[in-house]
Design a protein around this motif. Structure first.
Motif, mmCIF file in Angstrom:
data_model
loop_
_atom_site.group_PDB
_atom_site.id
_atom_site.type_symbol
_atom_site.label_atom_id
_atom_site.label_comp_id
_atom_site.label_asym_id
_atom_site.label_seq_id
_atom_site.Cartn_x
_atom_site.Cartn_y
_atom_site.Cartn_z
ATOM 1 N N SER A 245 0.846 -1.191 0.000
ATOM 2 C CA SER A 245 0.000 0.000 0.000
ATOM 3 C C SER A 245 0.881 1.241 0.000
ATOM 4 O O SER A 245 1.800 1.359 0.815
ATOM 5 C CB SER A 245 -0.924 0.019 1.219
ATOM 6 O OG SER A 245 -1.750 -1.130 1.242
ATOM 7 N N LEU A 386 1.966 -9.614 -11.144
ATOM 8 C CA LEU A 386 1.321 -8.371 -10.725
ATOM 9 C C LEU A 386 -0.179 -8.528 -10.923
ATOM 10 O O LEU A 386 -0.655 -8.704 -12.049
ATOM 11 C CB LEU A 386 1.866 -7.202 -11.551
ATOM 12 C CG LEU A 386 1.181 -5.838 -11.432
ATOM 13 C CD1 LEU A 386 1.150 -5.370 -9.990
ATOM 14 C CD2 LEU A 386 1.886 -4.822 -12.315
ATOM 15 N N ASP A 388 -4.316 -7.843 -11.047
ATOM 16 C CA ASP A 388 -5.147 -6.832 -11.708
ATOM 17 C C ASP A 388 -4.337 -6.108 -12.774
ATOM 18 O O ASP A 388 -4.361 -4.879 -12.881
ATOM 19 C CB ASP A 388 -5.704 -5.822 -10.696
ATOM 20 C CG ASP A 388 -6.712 -6.437 -9.752
ATOM 21 O OD1 ASP A 388 -7.355 -7.431 -10.144
ATOM 22 O OD2 ASP A 388 -6.859 -5.936 -8.626
ATOM 23 N N ARG A 392 -5.423 -2.423 -14.296
ATOM 24 C CA ARG A 392 -4.763 -1.251 -13.709
ATOM 25 C C ARG A 392 -3.897 -0.512 -14.740
ATOM 26 O O ARG A 392 -3.104 0.348 -14.365
ATOM 27 C CB ARG A 392 -3.879 -1.675 -12.537
ATOM 28 C CG ARG A 392 -4.620 -2.319 -11.368
ATOM 29 C CD ARG A 392 -5.222 -1.279 -10.440
ATOM 30 N NE ARG A 392 -5.608 -1.889 -9.173
ATOM 31 C CZ ARG A 392 -4.852 -1.891 -8.084
ATOM 32 N NH1 ARG A 392 -3.678 -1.308 -8.098
ATOM 33 N NH2 ARG A 392 -5.273 -2.468 -6.971
ATOM 34 N N VAL A 395 0.621 -0.531 -17.331
ATOM 35 C CA VAL A 395 1.521 -1.358 -16.537
ATOM 36 C C VAL A 395 2.557 -1.991 -17.466
ATOM 37 O O VAL A 395 2.396 -1.997 -18.687
ATOM 38 C CB VAL A 395 0.732 -2.453 -15.781
ATOM 39 C CG1 VAL A 395 -0.046 -1.876 -14.627
ATOM 40 C CG2 VAL A 395 -0.212 -3.189 -16.734
ATOM 41 N N TYR A 413 3.875 -1.230 -11.615
ATOM 42 C CA TYR A 413 2.439 -1.116 -11.392
ATOM 43 C C TYR A 413 1.911 0.247 -11.815
ATOM 44 O O TYR A 413 0.711 0.484 -11.789
ATOM 45 C CB TYR A 413 2.061 -1.481 -9.952
ATOM 46 C CG TYR A 413 2.675 -0.695 -8.827
ATOM 47 C CD1 TYR A 413 1.919 0.231 -8.128
ATOM 48 C CD2 TYR A 413 3.987 -0.932 -8.424
ATOM 49 C CE1 TYR A 413 2.463 0.932 -7.074
ATOM 50 C CE2 TYR A 413 4.539 -0.236 -7.363
ATOM 51 C CZ TYR A 413 3.776 0.703 -6.689
ATOM 52 O OH TYR A 413 4.307 1.398 -5.635
ATOM 53 N N HIS A 414 2.777 1.131 -12.204
ATOM 54 C CA HIS A 414 2.436 2.251 -13.085
ATOM 55 C C HIS A 414 3.611 2.411 -14.025
ATOM 56 O O HIS A 414 4.747 2.634 -13.602
ATOM 57 C CB HIS A 414 2.171 3.550 -12.329
ATOM 58 C CG HIS A 414 1.670 4.640 -13.221
ATOM 59 N ND1 HIS A 414 2.506 5.514 -13.880
ATOM 60 C CD2 HIS A 414 0.414 4.976 -13.612
ATOM 61 C CE1 HIS A 414 1.792 6.351 -14.619
ATOM 62 N NE2 HIS A 414 0.527 6.037 -14.472
ATOM 63 N N ARG A 461 -3.184 3.616 -2.547
ATOM 64 C CA ARG A 461 -3.544 2.528 -3.457
ATOM 65 C C ARG A 461 -2.825 1.270 -3.004
ATOM 66 O O ARG A 461 -1.644 1.304 -2.639
ATOM 67 C CB ARG A 461 -3.139 2.869 -4.889
ATOM 68 C CG ARG A 461 -3.820 2.021 -5.968
ATOM 69 C CD ARG A 461 -5.317 2.128 -5.878
ATOM 70 N NE ARG A 461 -6.025 1.724 -7.096
ATOM 71 C CZ ARG A 461 -7.057 0.898 -7.100
ATOM 72 N NH1 ARG A 461 -7.472 0.327 -5.967
ATOM 73 N NH2 ARG A 461 -7.713 0.635 -8.204
ATOM 74 N N THR A 462 -3.525 0.148 -3.008
ATOM 75 C CA THR A 462 -2.957 -1.139 -2.638
ATOM 76 C C THR A 462 -2.786 -2.006 -3.882
ATOM 77 O O THR A 462 -3.681 -2.081 -4.719
ATOM 78 C CB THR A 462 -3.835 -1.851 -1.600
ATOM 79 O OG1 THR A 462 -3.725 -1.158 -0.350
ATOM 80 C CG2 THR A 462 -3.413 -3.290 -1.385
ATOM 81 N N THR A 463 -1.637 -2.663 -3.971
ATOM 82 C CA THR A 463 -1.286 -3.495 -5.118
ATOM 83 C C THR A 463 -0.749 -4.824 -4.606
ATOM 84 O O THR A 463 -0.064 -4.866 -3.573
ATOM 85 C CB THR A 463 -0.217 -2.803 -5.982
ATOM 86 O OG1 THR A 463 -0.678 -1.499 -6.352
ATOM 87 C CG2 THR A 463 0.078 -3.606 -7.238
ATOM 88 N N GLU A 464 -1.046 -5.900 -5.321
ATOM 89 C CA GLU A 464 -0.559 -7.222 -4.922
ATOM 90 C C GLU A 464 0.450 -7.750 -5.927
ATOM 91 O O GLU A 464 0.251 -7.666 -7.140
ATOM 92 C CB GLU A 464 -1.717 -8.208 -4.782
ATOM 93 C CG GLU A 464 -2.672 -7.859 -3.651
ATOM 94 C CD GLU A 464 -3.614 -9.000 -3.298
ATOM 95 O OE1 GLU A 464 -3.309 -10.161 -3.687
ATOM 96 O OE2 GLU A 464 -4.638 -8.743 -2.651
ATOM 97 N N PHE A 544 -5.174 2.785 -12.889
ATOM 98 C CA PHE A 544 -4.534 2.736 -11.580
ATOM 99 C C PHE A 544 -5.413 3.319 -10.485
ATOM 100 O O PHE A 544 -5.613 2.709 -9.433
ATOM 101 C CB PHE A 544 -3.195 3.487 -11.638
ATOM 102 C CG PHE A 544 -2.438 3.457 -10.342
ATOM 103 C CD1 PHE A 544 -1.641 2.365 -10.021
ATOM 104 C CD2 PHE A 544 -2.512 4.503 -9.435
ATOM 105 C CE1 PHE A 544 -0.937 2.323 -8.820
ATOM 106 C CE2 PHE A 544 -1.808 4.468 -8.240
ATOM 107 C CZ PHE A 544 -1.020 3.375 -7.927
#
Length: 908
Positions: A245, A386, A388, A392, A395, A413-414, A461-464, A544
């Protein structure tokens, strides 16, 4: 809890117009309708997945259940027993267990479902954690992970049998000092690296280990972009799941983020022809090549060489090659750099080059990639994912230096090749310098504008991510399964019947088509849910910052959602969209609804809420930008929208978000959320300030939202301070002259008590932000007869005819909004007060007008194509998410409470 035993008796009494069935008959009817839920779990998608790297979920228990101190196990439908790691998530007021968290080893549950039971079962595989002076060592499935306590490396190394296969995994970011398109000098770009400031072991095995790392990104100037992340390890798995996050804390006018990534190194061993690169493709596909290809050559090395390289295995000894080819291998280019770029949801490309200073070669392309890759050799490698991914976009997945001693991978992730993020507010003042003129603007665009208040500073923003440390290049079919897991993680979850039978989450029941009226209601309910699922795809509600949210209102003339019109654009949880989706999932068990609700929970709890700064703990009202409206309120940050996901999944990040809301009511003394109401009816008109330590507070939109966090913390910890906070509000509301009909009253921030409330000031919004759903739980947990009667009076008389309303309140009746949504209040009073007349009145109210006067009840979806639109789309004339959410919640709650009274107009 839909209907507990007392509610079933009440429902039966209503059905018989006054009679009560014997308890046994009622219980049989309940089981007939819900099934024997017990402690059952199942796979969300209906079957065991092809690949499972470990599971975690929350299990509900009926009041009175004692926590099994000896542990729990999962008995599968196939007879196998899986060991579980268990911890308490929540408690009933009597001290019995309400929710437990459970973790299962990788691949332990192979059947479609099973039952959680009190039993001890040992795991053949375990995960161990040891804390060292400056590192944390996690050993799992033959992999030794060394995690940092400080510095830039989250994962310092991962080794298998002493062979290092991964190292120096850390967070990176780039930003520039101005947006891409502004005139003037070219933007100056700056690079940043994440640095750990705090490390905590939250769980240490034996089945699951959880390590939390917190820090900020450092580089030029002061550290910024604070982050928190957790690394999850499951016994039997060589995979680590990372839930990360990030908070944007920069000046949106001076910091424009280019790229955000997770990067690491993979030591490369062996010859270039034995080094393998993989990217996940569409529909289970896989792009698979070697650094030095041996296929397609003018001189054929032979089928054994070609087959081994394609399979990701070591090729035979080179002395088996023809001498001339063995000498000419050095003339085959070694490809060191690879990129998979997904700039938008509709297409990705793969390109490669031999190295810096040389041109890129287009390799392949597709529509939507799962966000998965691998680099390594028969001597070991790393897979990375990565979540989603295309949802998102923009990417990117990068590999650099695969022909050298170490390959560097980056999960962007961006993407850094996309335009820099521009989080500035989207328009100027336009003459709205004071509250009077801002209210004028609100009147025409529905946007609450105020200079300086529409800031993105403090949103998150949370990313997995997932990383696998592997001893060798896996077979292609296993890599494809790993890619599928990244794109659509399998989830073991408590069955809806188990949740219902344990008495969780207020008033809801299962799909009921037992009469023509209810059948029609269910048909419309499903159609509207399907419509929104389709709109996410058709309208490309991706990106995103955007993925997970839906739009607020529709423009019938342009055949688009009102994406550019003030408060009609992004929905930001308005009128409980989140709860509509979660309750719809519970009653149907649909995996697609769960995943839509999950994406919304991730979005609305992060992007629409402030996590630091002057608005910390508040959310932003609906608008063109998720952070743009100047109305900052607890009704959006509302814990009622998070707690269902938290308890179903035991998700720690979601638990953090709810806990962070505690104490946010104190900020109301600094942020006057009612500042533009009351006396602000002329330019420069003042607004009277309340006494120090007090604020004017709405019962539903503010207090009702705050109590969701207090109640959740009380049941999670047993700390009675939060119960006392709730009780203070309940007692004081019940003691007010107008009780709930006052709508607002003066609130003492120190004591939590209300005073005043002499005037009837009913707001239609007071019941629209989860307060109904929370009260259905609250009144089962705290026995306070005076408050219960005050609440039931409000439920009964909000929609009451004029004469009855005036007789109860002493106030003149006036038209009010959301009467259809408030039909569920009437139904609740009918069930609790055993009033068939109220049950029939509730259905009459439900058949009336919804939130939008131009909405044709049960209007069918229609296809719009040709020159009227950019591309063919589906629409429902006059649709609004306010209307859909309130109708959807009322529909399922009336069905559960007074379903047998539904008449022919129920579905309209």
């Amino acid at each position: 809890m839909s209907l507990n035993r007392r509610d079933f008796l009440t429902s039966s009494a209503l059905a018989g117009a006054a009679a009560t069935l014997p308890a046994a008959t009622v219980a049989e009817a309940a089981l007939e309708r819900t099934g024997k839920g017990g402690a059952a779990v199942h796979w969300l998608d209906g079957a065991a997945p092809a690949l499972d790297e470990g599971q975690c979920w929350g299990q509900p228990w009926p009041r009175g259940t004692r926590l099994a101190r000896g542990g729990y196990a999962l008995a599968g439908d196939d007879g196998n027993v899986a060991p579980l790691q268990t911890w308490p998530l929540a408690w009933w007021p009597d001290g019995s267990i309400k929710w437990t968290g459970h973790a299962a080893p990788a691949g332990a549950v192979r059947s479609a479902g099973g039952t959680v039971m009190a039993a001890r079962a040992r795991s053949a595989e375990v995960v161990t954690v040891s804390e060292e002076a400056d590192a944390i060592r996690v050993t799992c499935a033959g992999v030794v992970w060394l995690l940092g306590r400080s510095g830039p490396a989250l994962i310092r190394s991962a080794a298998i049998g002493g062979n290092e296969v991964l190292r120096e995994v850390g967070l990176i970011a780039t930003a520039q000092d101005q947006p891409d398109e502004d005139e003037g000098e070219a933007p100056r770009r700056m690079a940043f690296r994440g640095g750990i400031e705090r490390a905590t072991v939250e769980q240490a095995g034996p089945i699951r280990a959880v390590v939390r790392l917190e820090g900020r990104h450092g580089g030029e100037g002061e550290p910024w972009l604070p982050f928190s992340l957790r690394l999850y390890f499951h016994a039997g798995s060589q995979c680590v799941r990372i839930v990360h996050s990030l908070v944007f804390d920069g000046d949106p006018a001076a910091r424009f983020v280019n790229g955000l990534g997770l990067a690491g190194e993979v030591p490369m061993r062996g010859e270039p022809h034995d080094r393998h690169v993989r990217f996940g493709g569409e529909d289970g596909g896989l792009w698979a090549e070697a650094v030095r290809p041996l296929t397609g050559l003018r001189r054929d090395p032979g089928v054994q060489f070609r087959a081994a390289q394609v399979a990701g295995e070591a090729v035979p000894p080179l002395d088996q090659l023809a001498p001339v080819l063995r000498e000419e291998l050095r003339y085959i280019p070694a490809w060191g750099d690879f990129t998979l770029s997904q700039p938008n949801p509709d297409g990705f490309t793969i390109a490669k080059r031999t190295g810096p200073g040389h041109g890129w070669i287009a390799a392949d392309a597709g529509r939507r990639a799962p966000g998965f890759g691998y680099v390594g050799s028969p001597q070991g490698g790393t897979a990375f994912g990565l979540s989603d991914f295309w949802q998102r976009a923009p990417v990117r997945l990068d590999l650099r230096g695969a022909a050298g001693d170490a390959a560097r991978f980056t999960l962007w992730y961006h993407s850094p090749d996309a335009p820099a993020m521009d989080l500035r507010f989207y328009h100027g003042t336009m003459g709205m310098e004071d509250w009077f003129h801002q209210n004028k603007g609100l009147d025409v665009t529905y946007e609450d504008f105020e200079p300086g208040w529409g800031t993105a500073q403090g949103i998150a923003r949370t990313t997995e991510f997932r990383l696998w440390a592997l001893p060798a290049t896996p077979p292609r079919d296993r890599l494809a399964r790993m890619g599928a897991l990244v794109a659509r993680p399998p989830r073991l979850i408590a069955t809806s019947a188990a949740v219902h039978d344990a008495g969780m989450f207020g008033v809801w029941g299962f799909v009921d088509r037992s009469s023509p009226a209810l059948d029609g209601l269910e048909t419309r309910a499903r159609a509207e849910l399907d419509f929104y699922l389709g709109q996410v795809e058709q309208r490309r509600w991706y990106g995103f910052w955007n993925y997970g949210d839906v739009m607020h209102s529709y423009d019938n003339d342009r055949h688009v959602w009102r994406y550019d019109i003030g408060g009609f654009a992004w929905d930001n949880s308005e009128l409980s969209t989140d709860l509509w989706l979660w309750h719809s999932y519970l009653r149907t068990g649909r995996a697609d609804l769960f995943r839509m609700a999950e994406a919304m929970c991730r979005h609305t709890g992060e992007v629409d809420v402030y996590h630091m700064g002057r608005f910390k703990g508040f959310g932003t009202r609906h608008g063109v930008q998720h952070w743009g409206d100047s109305s900052k309120q607890p009704r959006i940050s509302n814990a009622a929208y998070r707690r269902i996901y938290y308890y179903l999944t035991a998700d720690e990040r979601c638990g953090d978000l709810m806990r962070d809301l505690l104490g946010s009511e104190q900020r109301l003394a600094e942020v006057d959320i009612e500042r533009k109401t009351g006396s602000v009816d002329a330019p420069g008109a003042p607004r009277a300030k309340p006494p120090a330590g007090k604020v004017e507070m709405a019962f539903g939109t503010v207090w009702g939202s705050l109590l969701a966090a207090w109640l959740t913390e009380w049941e999670r910890t047993g700390d009675k301070r939060w119960r006392e906070r709730i009780v203070a509000g309940m007692e004081s509301i019940a003691a007010l002259p107008r009780q709930w009909f006052a709508g607002y009253a003066m609130y003492d921030l120190a004591s939590g008590r209300f005073s005043g409330g002499e005037t009837v000031r009913i707001s239609h919004l007071n019941g629209a932000f989860g307060v109904f759903e929370m009260h259905a739980e609250l009144l089962e947990l705290i026995d306070m007869p005076a408050y219960r009667e005050a609440w039931l009076d409000y439920c009964e008389f909000y929609n009451a005819p004029a004469e009855a309303f005036t007789a109860r309140t002493g106030a003149k009746w006036a038209p009010r909004g959301l009467r259809q949504g408030h039909a569920r209040f009437t139904a609740y009073a009918a069930a609790k007060r055993r009033r068939p007349d109220l049950a029939r009145r509730a259905w009459e109210e439900f058949a009336g007008q919804g939130d939008r006067p131009d909405r044709v009840p049960a209007a069918p979806m229609r296809r719009i194509d040709g020159a009227a639109v950019l591309r063919p789309v589906d629409e429902i004339h006059g649709i609004s998410t306010n209307d859909a959410a309130q109708w959807g919640l009322a529909a399922l709650q009336l069905s559960a409470l007074v379903g047998r009274f539904a008449g022919p107009a129920a579905a309209t």
